[in-house]
Design a protein around this motif. Structure first.
Motif, mmCIF file in Angstrom:
data_model
loop_
_atom_site.group_PDB
_atom_site.id
_atom_site.type_symbol
_atom_site.label_atom_id
_atom_site.label_comp_id
_atom_site.label_asym_id
_atom_site.label_seq_id
_atom_site.Cartn_x
_atom_site.Cartn_y
_atom_site.Cartn_z
ATOM 1 N N GLU A 1 0.826 -1.212 0.000
ATOM 2 C CA GLU A 1 0.000 0.000 0.000
ATOM 3 C C GLU A 1 0.861 1.264 0.000
ATOM 4 O OE1 GLU A 1 -2.545 -0.819 3.361
ATOM 5 O OE2 GLU A 1 -4.144 -1.479 2.005
ATOM 6 N N THR A 2 1.975 1.267 0.734
ATOM 7 C CA THR A 2 2.820 2.467 0.757
ATOM 8 C C THR A 2 3.492 2.697 -0.595
ATOM 9 O OG1 THR A 2 4.782 1.316 1.606
ATOM 10 C CG2 THR A 2 3.287 2.298 3.233
ATOM 11 N N MET A 3 3.586 1.639 -1.406
ATOM 12 C CA MET A 3 4.149 1.778 -2.748
ATOM 13 C C MET A 3 3.105 2.316 -3.719
ATOM 14 S SD MET A 3 6.328 -1.778 -2.745
ATOM 15 C CE MET A 3 6.488 -1.839 -4.508
ATOM 16 N N GLY A 4 1.865 2.509 -3.236
ATOM 17 C CA GLY A 4 0.823 3.072 -4.073
ATOM 18 C C GLY A 4 -0.028 2.039 -4.782
ATOM 19 N N ALA A 5 0.210 0.781 -4.526
ATOM 20 C CA ALA A 5 -0.592 -0.269 -5.163
ATOM 21 C C ALA A 5 -1.782 -0.604 -4.269
ATOM 22 C CB ALA A 5 0.253 -1.515 -5.394
ATOM 23 N N GLU A 6 -2.861 -0.987 -4.898
ATOM 24 C CA GLU A 6 -4.047 -1.367 -4.137
ATOM 25 C C GLU A 6 -3.997 -2.864 -3.831
ATOM 26 O OE1 GLU A 6 -8.862 -1.246 -4.586
ATOM 27 O OE2 GLU A 6 -7.654 0.357 -5.464
ATOM 28 N N VAL A 7 -4.295 -3.192 -2.603
ATOM 29 C CA VAL A 7 -4.325 -4.593 -2.190
ATOM 30 C C VAL A 7 -5.772 -5.049 -2.264
ATOM 31 C CG1 VAL A 7 -3.867 -6.215 -0.309
ATOM 32 C CG2 VAL A 7 -2.361 -4.240 -0.653
ATOM 33 N N PRO A 8 -6.064 -6.052 -3.092
ATOM 34 C CA PRO A 8 -7.444 -6.518 -3.204
ATOM 35 C C PRO A 8 -7.973 -7.021 -1.859
ATOM 36 C CG PRO A 8 -6.056 -7.480 -4.917
ATOM 37 C CD PRO A 8 -5.150 -6.765 -3.964
ATOM 38 N N GLN A 9 -9.246 -6.813 -1.634
ATOM 39 C CA GLN A 9 -9.873 -7.228 -0.381
ATOM 40 C C GLN A 9 -9.679 -8.719 -0.126
ATOM 41 O OE1 GLN A 9 -11.030 -4.966 1.728
ATOM 42 N NE2 GLN A 9 -11.310 -6.559 3.242
ATOM 43 N N SER B 1 11.212 -1.469 10.071
ATOM 44 C CA SER B 1 11.944 -0.202 10.226
ATOM 45 C C SER B 1 11.800 0.701 9.006
ATOM 46 C CB SER B 1 13.418 -0.462 10.532
ATOM 47 O OG SER B 1 14.109 -0.946 9.383
ATOM 48 N N ALA B 2 11.339 0.154 7.888
ATOM 49 C CA ALA B 2 11.101 0.958 6.690
ATOM 50 C C ALA B 2 9.774 1.715 6.768
ATOM 51 C CB ALA B 2 11.122 0.066 5.451
ATOM 52 N N ARG B 3 8.939 1.363 7.729
ATOM 53 C CA ARG B 3 7.652 2.042 7.885
ATOM 54 C C ARG B 3 7.873 3.465 8.404
ATOM 55 N NH1 ARG B 3 2.919 -1.349 9.131
ATOM 56 N NH2 ARG B 3 2.283 0.384 10.426
ATOM 57 N N GLN B 4 7.044 4.380 7.942
ATOM 58 C CA GLN B 4 7.144 5.764 8.407
ATOM 59 C C GLN B 4 6.843 5.886 9.893
ATOM 60 O OE1 GLN B 4 4.678 8.139 5.824
ATOM 61 N NE2 GLN B 4 6.292 8.303 4.293
ATOM 62 N N ASP B 5 6.002 4.994 10.429
ATOM 63 C CA ASP B 5 5.628 5.091 11.836
ATOM 64 C C ASP B 5 6.524 4.257 12.760
ATOM 65 O OD1 ASP B 5 4.750 2.554 11.125
ATOM 66 O OD2 ASP B 5 2.802 2.747 12.110
ATOM 67 N N PHE B 6 7.621 3.694 12.247
ATOM 68 C CA PHE B 6 8.458 2.829 13.070
ATOM 69 C C PHE B 6 9.031 3.569 14.279
ATOM 70 C CE2 PHE B 6 12.358 0.402 14.113
ATOM 71 C CZ PHE B 6 11.764 -0.822 14.400
ATOM 72 N N ARG B 7 9.332 4.837 14.126
ATOM 73 C CA ARG B 7 9.891 5.610 15.252
ATOM 74 C C ARG B 7 8.885 5.753 16.402
ATOM 75 N NH1 ARG B 7 14.808 7.859 14.253
ATOM 76 N NH2 ARG B 7 15.420 8.038 12.080
ATOM 77 N N SER B 8 7.613 5.520 16.123
ATOM 78 C CA SER B 8 6.620 5.593 17.203
ATOM 79 C C SER B 8 6.623 4.309 18.042
ATOM 80 C CB SER B 8 5.220 5.879 16.643
ATOM 81 O OG SER B 8 4.753 4.781 15.886
ATOM 82 N N TYR B 9 7.506 3.390 17.717
ATOM 83 C CA TYR B 9 7.696 2.147 18.471
ATOM 84 C C TYR B 9 9.134 2.113 19.008
ATOM 85 C CZ TYR B 9 3.486 0.562 16.049
ATOM 86 O OH TYR B 9 2.206 0.444 15.556
ATOM 87 N N PRO B 10 9.457 2.963 19.976
ATOM 88 C CA PRO B 10 10.851 3.017 20.433
ATOM 89 C C PRO B 10 11.363 1.689 20.990
ATOM 90 C CG PRO B 10 9.416 4.268 21.906
ATOM 91 C CD PRO B 10 8.597 3.886 20.706
ATOM 92 N N THR B 11 10.490 0.900 21.586
ATOM 93 C CA THR B 11 10.910 -0.408 22.101
ATOM 94 C C THR B 11 11.409 -1.298 20.965
ATOM 95 O OG1 THR B 11 9.296 -0.255 23.884
ATOM 96 C CG2 THR B 11 10.120 -2.450 23.371
ATOM 97 N N LEU B 12 10.734 -1.234 19.827
ATOM 98 C CA LEU B 12 11.139 -2.055 18.691
ATOM 99 C C LEU B 12 12.425 -1.534 18.069
ATOM 100 C CD1 LEU B 12 7.693 -2.788 17.004
ATOM 101 C CD2 LEU B 12 8.922 -4.094 18.765
ATOM 102 N N GLY B 13 12.573 -0.220 18.015
ATOM 103 C CA GLY B 13 13.820 0.355 17.503
ATOM 104 C C GLY B 13 15.012 -0.039 18.367
ATOM 105 N N THR B 14 14.829 -0.019 19.677
ATOM 106 C CA THR B 14 15.888 -0.421 20.601
ATOM 107 C C THR B 14 16.206 -1.906 20.437
ATOM 108 O OG1 THR B 14 15.238 1.292 22.155
ATOM 109 C CG2 THR B 14 16.527 -0.532 23.042
ATOM 110 N N TYR B 15 15.170 -2.710 20.260
ATOM 111 C CA TYR B 15 15.345 -4.150 20.046
ATOM 112 C C TYR B 15 16.143 -4.415 18.770
ATOM 113 C CZ TYR B 15 13.773 -8.998 19.067
ATOM 114 O OH TYR B 15 13.692 -10.332 18.768
ATOM 115 N N LEU B 16 15.776 -3.747 17.677
ATOM 116 C CA LEU B 16 16.505 -3.907 16.422
ATOM 117 C C LEU B 16 17.961 -3.492 16.611
ATOM 118 C CD1 LEU B 16 16.624 -4.546 13.392
ATOM 119 C CD2 LEU B 16 15.799 -2.217 12.964
ATOM 120 N N ASP B 17 18.189 -2.366 17.262
ATOM 121 C CA ASP B 17 19.562 -1.924 17.523
ATOM 122 C C ASP B 17 20.325 -2.961 18.343
ATOM 123 O OD1 ASP B 17 18.995 0.432 16.158
ATOM 124 O OD2 ASP B 17 18.734 1.622 17.998
#
Length: 191
Positions: A97-105, A152-168
């Motif tokens: 979806e972030t690439m602009g393609a529609e995902v069929p239902q 981590s490629a998601r725009q909202d990934f920074r809103s998950y600091p626990t996950l960012g710390t885990y990845l680091d």
């Protein structure tokens, strides 16, 4: 292999730039031309979870996993499979979806939860824990690394600091650095 300090030979395969398939050389080891794939004697395996389970069974000597038959071992197995069966399909739908393609239902029902719901659950799981099962790295964390890298490629990934710390934390491990030194950096492309 690096976490267990086991010897291995690494082969890389060029992907077709259009189809992103591994070609006939990789297909000889993996029925669908998917990586990773391993050859261990006469055994050829693909699928990350199966490869990790094989390595744990044959070579880990109890390392990187809880004791078999315990509740922790069952949770470990669940997390190993959740990475590929639930988390990645949900994150892939979001990526499309972030690439602009529609995902069929008809496709939306396959992953079950949304990518955000997956990340919410993983963040809750990792709250006050270093790794998915507690203080010690397990193979489930190794399997979950790809999920975190994709997320981590998601725009909202920074809103998950626990996950960012885990990845680091995962990427700061000496075994991770050794794997990157040997195989090269992991590159993820959206298109």
């Amino acid at each position: 292999m690096e976490e267990l300090e086991l010897p291995y030979a690494l082969e890389t395969y060029e992907r077709d730039p259009v189809t992103m398939r591994g070609g006939s050389a990789l297909t000889s080891h993996s029925p669908f031309g998917k990586a990773p794939a391993i050859v261990d004697g006469d055994l050829e395996l693909s699928e990350s979870g199966a490869i990790i389970a094989h390595i744990l069974d044959r070579y880990a000597g109890g390392r990187l996993q809880p004791e078999p038959g315990t509740d922790a071992w069952s949770r470990h197995a669940m997390l190993m499979h959740m990475a590929e069966a639930t988390a990645m399909p949900a994150l892939t739908v979001d990526l499309i979806e972030t690439m602009g393609a529609e995902v069929p239902q008809a496709i939306r029902w396959i992953p079950g939860p949304t990518g955000a719901e997956v990340l919410d659950q993983l963040a809750a799981l990792l709250d006050h824990r270093a790794y998915v099962l507690g203080d010690d790295l397990t193979a489930a964390d190794i399997q979950m690394w790809f999920v975190m890298r994709a997320a981590s490629a998601r725009q909202d990934f920074r809103s998950y600091p626990t996950l960012g710390t885990y990845l680091d934390r995962l990427e700061a491990r000496p075994a991770f650095a050794a794997a990157v030194a040997r195989g090269g950096p992991v590159e993820m492309h959206a298109a």
